[in-house]
Motif scaffolding. Structure first.
Motif, PDB file in Angstrom:
ATOM      1  N   LYS A  84       0.818  -1.216   0.000  1.00 55.44           N
ATOM      2  CA  LYS A  84       0.000   0.000   0.000  1.00 55.44           C
ATOM      3  C   LYS A  84       0.853   1.269   0.000  1.00 55.44           C
ATOM      4  O   LYS A  84       0.472   2.278  -0.598  1.00 55.44           O
ATOM      5  N   LEU A  85       2.008   1.207   0.675  1.00 52.09           N
ATOM      6  CA  LEU A  85       2.879   2.382   0.729  1.00 52.09           C
ATOM      7  C   LEU A  85       3.847   2.431  -0.447  1.00 52.09           C
ATOM      8  O   LEU A  85       4.529   3.431  -0.636  1.00 52.09           O
ATOM      9  N   GLY A  86       3.909   1.342  -1.235  1.00 51.70           N
ATOM     10  CA  GLY A  86       4.858   1.302  -2.343  1.00 51.70           C
ATOM     11  C   GLY A  86       6.291   1.194  -1.857  1.00 51.70           C
ATOM     12  O   GLY A  86       7.206   1.736  -2.478  1.00 51.70           O
ATOM     13  N   ALA A  87       6.492   0.486  -0.746  1.00 54.44           N
ATOM     14  CA  ALA A  87       7.815   0.366  -0.140  1.00 54.44           C
ATOM     15  C   ALA A  87       8.423  -0.995  -0.459  1.00 54.44           C
ATOM     16  O   ALA A  87       7.719  -1.995  -0.564  1.00 54.44           O
ATOM     17  N   GLY A  88       9.747  -1.014  -0.571  1.00 52.87           N
ATOM     18  CA  GLY A  88      10.433  -2.262  -0.841  1.00 52.87           C
ATOM     19  C   GLY A  88      10.938  -2.938   0.414  1.00 52.87           C
ATOM     20  O   GLY A  88      11.200  -4.139   0.415  1.00 52.87           O
ATOM     21  N   THR A  89      11.097  -2.158   1.497  1.00 52.84           N
ATOM     22  CA  THR A  89      11.593  -2.697   2.754  1.00 52.84           C
ATOM     23  C   THR A  89      10.786  -2.117   3.908  1.00 52.84           C
ATOM     24  O   THR A  89      10.074  -1.120   3.760  1.00 52.84           O
ATOM     25  N   ARG A  90      10.947  -2.693   5.091  1.00 54.89           N
ATOM     26  CA  ARG A  90      10.269  -2.197   6.287  1.00 54.89           C
ATOM     27  C   ARG A  90      10.746  -0.792   6.628  1.00 54.89           C
ATOM     28  O   ARG A  90       9.952   0.078   7.003  1.00 54.89           O
ATOM     29  N   THR A  91      12.053  -0.559   6.483  1.00 52.26           N
ATOM     30  CA  THR A  91      12.600   0.769   6.770  1.00 52.26           C
ATOM     31  C   THR A  91      12.019   1.816   5.837  1.00 52.26           C
ATOM     32  O   THR A  91      11.656   2.926   6.258  1.00 52.26           O
ATOM     33  N   GLU A  92      11.929   1.459   4.554  1.00 49.29           N
ATOM     34  CA  GLU A  92      11.355   2.399   3.579  1.00 49.29           C
ATOM     35  C   GLU A  92       9.888   2.665   3.890  1.00 49.29           C
ATOM     36  O   GLU A  92       9.408   3.790   3.737  1.00 49.29           O
ATOM     37  N   ALA A  93       9.165   1.640   4.349  1.00 51.58           N
ATOM     38  CA  ALA A  93       7.758   1.818   4.691  1.00 51.58           C
ATOM     39  C   ALA A  93       7.599   2.834   5.809  1.00 51.58           C
ATOM     40  O   ALA A  93       6.722   3.709   5.762  1.00 51.58           O
ATOM     41  N   VAL A  94       8.432   2.725   6.829  1.00 56.62           N
ATOM     42  CA  VAL A  94       8.378   3.674   7.946  1.00 56.62           C
ATOM     43  C   VAL A  94       8.707   5.080   7.466  1.00 56.62           C
ATOM     44  O   VAL A  94       8.046   6.060   7.835  1.00 56.62           O
ATOM     45  N   THR A  95       9.725   5.195   6.610  1.00 58.80           N
ATOM     46  CA  THR A  95      10.122   6.503   6.086  1.00 58.80           C
ATOM     47  C   THR A  95       8.997   7.141   5.274  1.00 58.80           C
ATOM     48  O   THR A  95       8.658   8.314   5.463  1.00 58.80           O
ATOM     49  N   LEU A  96       8.396   6.354   4.365  1.00 60.15           N
ATOM     50  CA  LEU A  96       7.319   6.875   3.528  1.00 60.15           C
ATOM     51  C   LEU A  96       6.090   7.232   4.361  1.00 60.15           C
ATOM     52  O   LEU A  96       5.448   8.264   4.133  1.00 60.15           O
ATOM     53  N   ALA A  97       5.753   6.371   5.327  1.00 61.56           N
ATOM     54  CA  ALA A  97       4.582   6.636   6.172  1.00 61.56           C
ATOM     55  C   ALA A  97       4.764   7.899   6.992  1.00 61.56           C
ATOM     56  O   ALA A  97       3.834   8.692   7.167  1.00 61.56           O
ATOM     57  N   THR A  98       5.983   8.124   7.469  1.00 64.42           N
ATOM     58  CA  THR A  98       6.277   9.336   8.244  1.00 64.42           C
ATOM     59  C   THR A  98       6.191  10.564   7.355  1.00 64.42           C
ATOM     60  O   THR A  98       5.600  11.592   7.724  1.00 64.42           O
ATOM     61  N   ARG A  99       6.742  10.454   6.161  1.00 62.50           N
ATOM     62  CA  ARG A  99       6.747  11.594   5.234  1.00 62.50           C
ATOM     63  C   ARG A  99       5.319  11.971   4.825  1.00 62.50           C
ATOM     64  O   ARG A  99       5.018  13.142   4.639  1.00 62.50           O
ATOM     65  N   ARG A 100       4.440  10.971   4.710  1.00 60.53           N
ATOM     66  CA  ARG A 100       3.069  11.225   4.266  1.00 60.53           C
ATOM     67  C   ARG A 100       2.108  11.502   5.419  1.00 60.53           C
ATOM     68  O   ARG A 100       0.913  11.686   5.197  1.00 60.53           O
ATOM     69  N   GLY A 101       2.614  11.503   6.627  1.00 63.01           N
ATOM     70  CA  GLY A 101       1.762  11.796   7.764  1.00 63.01           C
ATOM     71  C   GLY A 101       0.938  10.620   8.231  1.00 63.01           C
ATOM     72  O   GLY A 101       0.047  10.774   9.085  1.00 63.01           O
ATOM     73  N   VAL A 102       1.228   9.427   7.700  1.00 66.64           N
ATOM     74  CA  VAL A 102       0.493   8.230   8.109  1.00 66.64           C
ATOM     75  C   VAL A 102       0.981   7.763   9.477  1.00 66.64           C
ATOM     76  O   VAL A 102       0.221   7.207  10.272  1.00 66.64           O
ATOM     77  N   LEU A 103       2.258   8.017   9.764  1.00 66.87           N
ATOM     78  CA  LEU A 103       2.880   7.574  11.004  1.00 66.87           C
ATOM     79  C   LEU A 103       3.590   8.754  11.634  1.00 66.87           C
ATOM     80  O   LEU A 103       4.311   9.498  10.967  1.00 66.87           O
ATOM     81  N   VAL A 104       3.388   8.947  12.931  1.00 71.73           N
ATOM     82  CA  VAL A 104       4.066  10.009  13.676  1.00 71.73           C
ATOM     83  C   VAL A 104       5.000   9.363  14.678  1.00 71.73           C
ATOM     84  O   VAL A 104       4.551   8.607  15.562  1.00 71.73           O
ATOM     85  N   LEU A 105       6.282   9.617  14.531  1.00 71.02           N
ATOM     86  CA  LEU A 105       7.281   9.029  15.441  1.00 71.02           C
ATOM     87  C   LEU A 105       7.580   9.961  16.596  1.00 71.02           C
ATOM     88  O   LEU A 105       7.455  11.172  16.476  1.00 71.02           O
TER      89      LEU A 105
END
Length: 210
Positions: free
Chosen positions: A189-210
């Motif tokens: 759904k995030l278009g990520a290739g790795t778990r790290t990339e998923a976290v990065t993309l989710a944070t950038r898009r406001g889906v995840l707040v760290l």
């Protein structure tokens, strides 16, 4: 066209059986090699010997003849003959839109790494729809992408803390297989290739707040 919704999920511990379709023998061999390169815990994926034995199909529409050109009709006609959920590999957005219009559940780039193909195949086989954001880069920001479910958000938060699938399963009271399924869905759904990339993309898009 009738949507390909005859979802037959593999039983626990059973490999995901994939029916491979490509233009020629080299193309099929390349696809089978990518499937063979998928590594990780669990039963993995196997190439099905017949369509009737498969859970999902993967189709390579072949290279684009020119930038933005639609795929040839004979390539698209393959999709019409399939009753399985289908993941299609394409060169560009035009090919992707054509494949989706013919009932493909999943569309990703032909250059996708084995890990991303693995995640997409499992998501499609489970009845989800998959869109590679590299083909439609603004989908998530525009709200056109498939949103994460509440459970996927919980899993993503645990992924962000470095939890393994086993740890996620223990924390949420689910099986490790289910945890892996949710992680795969998040990657797709995030278009990520790795778990790290998923976290990065989710944070950038406001889906995840760290």
């Amino acid at each position: 066209m009738t949507q390909k919704n005859e979802v037959r999920r593999p039983d626990a511990g059973e490999p995901l059986r994939v029916w491979v379709i490509a233009d020629d023998s080299p193309g099929r061999s390349a696809l089978e090699a990518k499937l063979g390169a998928i590594r990780g815990r669990g039963p993995g994926v196997h190439v099905a010997t017949t369509e009737a034995l498969a859970h999902v199909a993967i189709v390579d529409l072949g290279p684009a003849s020119a930038p933005g050109a639609p795929p040839p009709q004979d390539a698209l006609s393959r999709l019409d003959r399939l009753k399985l959920p289908v993941l299609v590999l394409v060169d560009n957005g035009a090919h992707g839109r054509s494949a989706a219009a013919r009932g493909a559940r999943g569309v990703i780039q032909r250059t996708a790494e084995p890990e991303r193909i693995d995640a997409a195949l499992n998501a499609v086989a489970a009845g989800l729809r998959v869109l590679d954001f590299a083909l439609v880069p603004n989908a998530a920001e525009s709200g056109d992408g498939q949103p994460l479910t509440p459970r996927e958000r919980e899993v993503l938060e645990l992924v962000a803390t470095g939890c393994s699938n086993r740890r996620i399963a223990k924390r949420l009271g689910i099986s490790e297989h289910t945890a892996k399924f949710h992680v795969n869905g998040i990657l797709v759904k995030l278009g990520a290739g790795t778990r790290t990339e998923a976290v990065t993309l989710a944070t950038r898009r406001g889906v995840l707040v760290l």
